[in-house]
Structures are given as C-alpha cells and as structure tokens.
Design an enzyme around this catalytic site. Structure first.
Site, mmCIF file in Angstrom:
data_model
loop_
_atom_site.group_PDB
_atom_site.id
_atom_site.type_symbol
_atom_site.label_atom_id
_atom_site.label_comp_id
_atom_site.label_asym_id
_atom_site.label_seq_id
_atom_site.Cartn_x
_atom_site.Cartn_y
_atom_site.Cartn_z
ATOM 1 N N ALA A 95 -0.237 -1.863 -8.509
ATOM 2 C CA ALA A 95 0.556 -0.778 -7.933
ATOM 3 C C ALA A 95 1.897 -1.247 -7.390
ATOM 4 O O ALA A 95 2.869 -0.498 -7.409
ATOM 5 C CB ALA A 95 -0.232 -0.083 -6.837
ATOM 6 N N THR A 96 1.972 -2.477 -6.905
ATOM 7 C CA THR A 96 3.269 -2.966 -6.421
ATOM 8 C C THR A 96 4.272 -2.971 -7.578
ATOM 9 O O THR A 96 5.409 -2.505 -7.435
ATOM 10 C CB THR A 96 3.129 -4.362 -5.788
ATOM 11 O OG1 THR A 96 2.339 -4.238 -4.605
ATOM 12 C CG2 THR A 96 4.486 -4.946 -5.422
ATOM 13 N N ASN A 175 -2.667 4.624 3.191
ATOM 14 C CA ASN A 175 -3.641 3.538 3.179
ATOM 15 C C ASN A 175 -4.198 3.193 4.552
ATOM 16 O O ASN A 175 -5.259 2.594 4.657
ATOM 17 C CB ASN A 175 -3.013 2.290 2.555
ATOM 18 C CG ASN A 175 -1.648 1.987 3.121
ATOM 19 O OD1 ASN A 175 -0.750 2.827 3.080
ATOM 20 N ND2 ASN A 175 -1.475 0.805 3.671
ATOM 21 N N ALA A 224 -6.289 -0.545 -10.287
ATOM 22 C CA ALA A 224 -7.726 -0.597 -10.587
ATOM 23 C C ALA A 224 -8.573 -1.058 -9.404
ATOM 24 O O ALA A 224 -9.674 -0.563 -9.197
ATOM 25 C CB ALA A 224 -7.959 -1.537 -11.778
ATOM 26 N N HIS A 225 -8.049 -1.991 -8.605
ATOM 27 C CA HIS A 225 -8.938 -2.648 -7.636
ATOM 28 C C HIS A 225 -9.280 -1.784 -6.428
ATOM 29 O O HIS A 225 -10.124 -2.163 -5.623
ATOM 30 C CB HIS A 225 -8.368 -4.005 -7.199
ATOM 31 C CG HIS A 225 -7.247 -3.927 -6.216
ATOM 32 N ND1 HIS A 225 -7.438 -4.165 -4.872
ATOM 33 C CD2 HIS A 225 -5.949 -3.642 -6.377
ATOM 34 C CE1 HIS A 225 -6.278 -4.029 -4.258
ATOM 35 N NE2 HIS A 225 -5.348 -3.714 -5.147
ATOM 36 N N CYS A 350 -1.861 -8.406 16.969
ATOM 37 C CA CYS A 350 -2.427 -9.747 16.912
ATOM 38 C C CYS A 350 -3.014 -10.061 15.548
ATOM 39 O O CYS A 350 -3.263 -11.212 15.230
ATOM 40 C CB CYS A 350 -3.497 -9.911 17.980
ATOM 41 S SG CYS A 350 -2.782 -10.213 19.597
#
Lengths: 426, 142
Positions: A95-96, A175, A224-225, A350
C-alpha cells in the site's frame, strides 16, 4: 500464572495449564498492523513458488502462460471484491507504493490542469509524507482537519476545492481509530467538480463493503497483509471509464501493468492477494457480525469495570474489529508492560521513536494525557471470545493496579482539577 | 523493547507506594513532570526534625515502566539518608542501577527532580536555610 521476559522480549509462559480453554499465549490482537496468513491463502500460493514458477511476462512458453493465468485469476478476485474490472487492477509491492504511485502519478500526469491536492490530517504517513514531498515540488496541499469523532466535515471539503484542485485523497477507514469516512459523498463531490478521488482503502477492503462504482472512487490502494494474505504485495485500482484516469509511472522498466508499474510480477504474492480477497468477500457478512459483537462486548466490559475510560472515534461509522480506548490517568506504555503476553498498540509517546503521542488522536482534539493513555485493539479472523475475555480481564487488572500507583488518579478522585495545576514544564 | 530485570522487578513490585500527609510539617512533597509529557511523579518524604534523617518515603507515578521504576528506586535510596545525603543522589546512578536505555534517561532526571522538589518543599516549610547545594526550587523548575 506467572510470566517472565527473556532478553529478546519473548514472553515465556509458565503454568500454561491454568489458562482458560481456547487461550494460548501470547495473544495477537493487533490486526491493524498486520494479520497472520490464512492457511487457505498459503495453500493457494505454494504451487507458484516451485512448479509454477514462470514469469508472467513470458509470452512464448507454458511456464509463462501458467503464471499469467494465476495472475489473471487474482486480478478477477480483487476486482470482484471492489466491483471493478480486472483490467483496472495494477499490482504493486504494497500500500505504501500504491499510495505513492497514485498521488505522485496523478500529480505529474495532471499538472497542466492544476497543482492543488486535498487530503486530511489523519491519513497514514504514506499519504501525508507523499503530499509533503509534492509540496516541495511546488504543489499546494490542503490538509483537512477532522471533527472530534474523527470524521471530516464535507463542508470543509467543498470550501477547500478550487479551480486548481486535481486530486482528493481521503482514506476509507483509519488505521488507529477505525473511523470510516463518508467516501460515497466525497466521491460524488469530486465527480461533480471533475476532481480525481483516490482513497487509501488498506483497512477497509475485505472488512466492510467497498464498491468503486457506488462510491465514485477513481483510484484505490489496497494491500494483502491486512487481509490475511502475504506481506510485500498490494494493488492499485485505476478507473478506466467515466472518467478514464491516467497515472504517470514512478518506476520505469519493462512496461508491465499497462506501463504504470514496471517490474516482474510477484506471482505467488499476487495469487495470495487474490485468494485473500476471495475469502474476505465470502465471509465478510458473518465476520462483520461476529467481530462487531466481540468488539462491543469488550467495550462494555471495560466501561462496566472501570471509570475514566474514553472511546476514541465515532462508533457508528466504524470498522468492526477496531476499538481504540483511553484508560485515562494510566500511561500507555506502562499498561502494555503489564500485558506483555498480549499484542496490542498504544498511542503513547513512549512507544514511538519521536516521543510524540499519536498525531491521529491529537487531531481529534484529545489532550496529550488522554492520547498517552490510549490502547488500540485490533480484533481479527482468528480471535475468539475466550481471548477477548482473557485480554479484557487482564487489562482491567493492570489498569486498576496502575491507577493505585497514579498520582493523577488519586488527585482526580479527591476532586482536584488537573487543568488548574501549574505543571513544571519538563 | 526489552526491559532490564530490575525495571521489571520495580514495576511488578513497586516499593513504598502511597501517600503521606502533605499538611504535616515533617513531610516534604515533590510533584514533577506534566500529564501532557506522559510522566508525573509525586515523591514524599517524612523527615525527623531532630536528626534530619528521612525516615519514610512514598511515591506515586503516572508514566512508563522506567518512570515507575526510577521513582520506586528513589524512595528506597532516600530512606535512612539525611536530607543533605539524599541531595547527592544523581540521575546517572539511577540510570546505572536500572540499566536504562538512552530514550529513558529523562525518567531518571525526573526522579532526581522529584527528590530535590520534595526536600525543597520540606525546607521551605521548616525554614531550613539552603546549604551548599543548589536551591531546590530552582532545580524543581527544570
């Protein structure tokens, strides 16, 4: 039950026999980050590593033809899931790359028409950083704010559009907070104005219905992932009719994928992506019902057991498997440390390299202290009710313990207004 | 990220958690950090007015595991020390003892600040003149 952490951070569980039935540690509940492969996907892929290993671009022998058949089938499976045609699917590495190709490719192709792009502040970095690079090249980018529930205001979008606007890029589902934007309305607005509409649909495809026709989507990124397929393979849908969208290639070479993305196709990965789309489409209705019930059950458990919990993001327009909650007055990383046999994410500074809390949560107008206290639960295909019970019970225990340690919780319980205290600037 | 065994130990079994009566003249309270930064420590000491020995110390901390461990360790270390001895505790000793990684050094700094702020508060309440050490109030404003 006691746990100890070995040097590499792997949780070693002792006395596993005391765990409830159906619970095996560690538990994976971070399915927005990535998903395990579905064994059915792996099974579909396996022949394409060895026997059917051909190059899909080899036109003159059976090895090439068989590989091409596998790719063609995957193209159909993906197109079916989003109501596109097979010819409109371009394969990428993920996707990137899809987002980079869409935004840079459209900006370059349509630069004579205008130089203005509209996106929103809660996009993934693959969209935001791509837009920032285009600003360096002289493009104008409007980053729309979101409302307190994470949704954009369509009036803001209308106002932002001008004669130079060539592209709107707004994700379907976020996301971090799982909020689903009104993409059909956005698409309609874009088409009325003759503006191309790209959407990062990574979290939405396979989880909720996505229909590029009904939603007027011109260009769409998927991977896909996130849908129980392999890592390293994604796709870009590029509309061919009404209107026909053109994209300047960002990788030059052999002219694969109708010239838009050169490079030998990752045949096993593509076959896996296709299979993952097919399964997701078949099981979507039942899985949506199951995950929504589990998610709401988990949310109710937290709200019944604990005070000062805060749900982040609009819950009506929401992904089934997402729950983002702030356990106020407890810092996120210390919370994760107490549940180290459970994989979830935190918006706490953090946990990030930058020591800045989540920019998505900050965009909702949440104070940094609430953002620091947030946990993202990502429920997926392989999570069970027994796991949800284990995770929520454990989390409630740890939150209660850490609140005993929290000076802020004590002060609030005593009726002290924390905003009135002059905190030492640290 | 993997935590050192000592950080895990303090996180799982924090020492001296609690609250002392901040109205008492024998008690000094230090509240440092800010919620926006993700770290707030409150460290309290009870000082014997005759001997200036810190006879009790309590803490509560909002923060990551390293922040909790740093403040827990700080209470252990100040107990039994005189006020001026306690002022010699430095953040680098805390870093060493807990094997804190570079990104967590600020937690140890905050713990040192908390000790100094608590002592500063006690001194102010009891009109104790500042010694050779830096004025506690200025350090607390870090």
């Amino acid at each position: 039950m006691s746990n100890e952490m070995s040097n590499n951070g792997v949780v070693v569980t002792e006395a596993a026999g005391t765990l409830p039935a159906g619970v095996k540690l560690p538990i994976y509940m971070d399915n927005h980050a990535t998903t395990p492969m579905d064994p059915r996907v792996l099974e579909a892929m396996l022949p394409y590593f060895t026997g059917t290993f051909g190059n899909a671009a080899s036109r003159n022998h059976s090895f090439g033809w068989e590989a091409e058949q596998g790719v063609d089938k995957a193209r159909e499976q993906i197109a079916t899931l989003i109501n596109a045609t097979a010819k409109e699917i371009i394969f990428t590495s993920g996707a990137t790359e899809s987002n980079n190709l869409a935004i840079k490719g459209i900006a370059e192709m349509y630069k004579e028409r205008g130089n203005h792009i509209i996106t929103q502040v809660t996009e993934h970095k693959a969209v935001l950083d791509t837009c920032k690079r285009l600003e360096k090249y002289g493009y104008r980018v409007t980053y729309l704010p979101v409302q307190a529930d994470g949704l954009i205001d369509l009036e803001d979008l209308k106002r932002a559009m001008d004669d130079g606007t060539i592209l709107v890029s707004i994700m379907i589902a976020n996301n971090e907070i799982g909020v689903v934007q009104p993409v059909a309305e956005i698409g309609k607005l874009c088409h009325e104005k003759g503006v191309i509409f790209h959407t990062d649909a990574v979290q939405a495809v396979g989880k909720i219905p996505v229909d590029v026709q009904a939603m007027n989507i011109d260009v769409l990124s998927l991977t896909a992932h996130k849908i129980y397929g392999p890592k390293g393979v994604g796709a870009l849908y590029v509309r061919r009719r009404n209107p026909r969208v053109q994209i300047s290639a960002q990788i030059d070479g052999g002219g694969h994928e109708r010239g838009m993305r050169s490079g030998t196709l990752n045949v096993p990965g593509i076959v896996g992506l296709g299979k993952a789309c097919e399964i997701a489409g078949q099981e979507m209705a039942a899985e949506t019902a199951r995950l929504t019930e589990l998610r709401d059950y988990m949310k109710a458990k937290f709200e019944n057991a604990l005070d000062y919990v805060h749900v982040n993001g609009n819950m009506q327009h929401h992904l089934p498997g997402n729950l983002n909650m702030s356990f106020v007055y407890v810092e996120g990383e210390s919370l994760l440390m107490g549940i180290n046999d459970i994989a979830v994410s935190s918006g706490s500074a953090c946990t990030s390299a930058t020591l800045e809390p989540s920019y998505v949560l900050k965009a909702l107008g949440l104070g940094d202290d609430v953002a620091h206290s947030s946990i993202r639960f990502g429920l997926g295909r392989f999570n069970s009710k027994a796991e949800v019970d284990y995770v929520s019970d454990k989390l409630i225990d740890v939150v209660s313990k850490l609140r005993e340690l929290s000076p802020l919780y004590e002060m609030v319980k005593e009726g002290i207004d924390l905003t009135k205290i002059e905190w030492a600037a640290h | 990220m993997a935590y050192s065994d000592k950080v895990v130990d303090h996180y799982e079994n924090p020492r001296n958690v609690g609250t002392l009566d901040k109205g008492s003249s024998e008690v000094g309270t230090g509240l440092v950090g800010a919620p926006e930064c993700g770290d707030v420590m409150r460290l309290q000491i009870r000082v014997n007015p005759e001997t200036q020995v810190i006879e009790d110390a309590k803490f509560k901390t909002f923060g990551c595991g390293s922040a909790i461990a740093s403040s827990s360790l700080a209470t252990e270390w100040v107990k039994g020390k005189t006020v001026s001895e306690a002022l010699t505790i430095s953040n680098t000793e805390i870093v060493k003892e807990l094997a804190l990684p570079p990104v967590k050094i600020h937690c140890s700094v905050l713990a040192e600040d908390a000790i100094r702020a608590a002592i500063g508060d006690w001194k102010k309440k009891n009109n104790v003149a500042e010694g050779a050490e830096a004025p506690a109030a200025a350090v607390a404003a870090h």
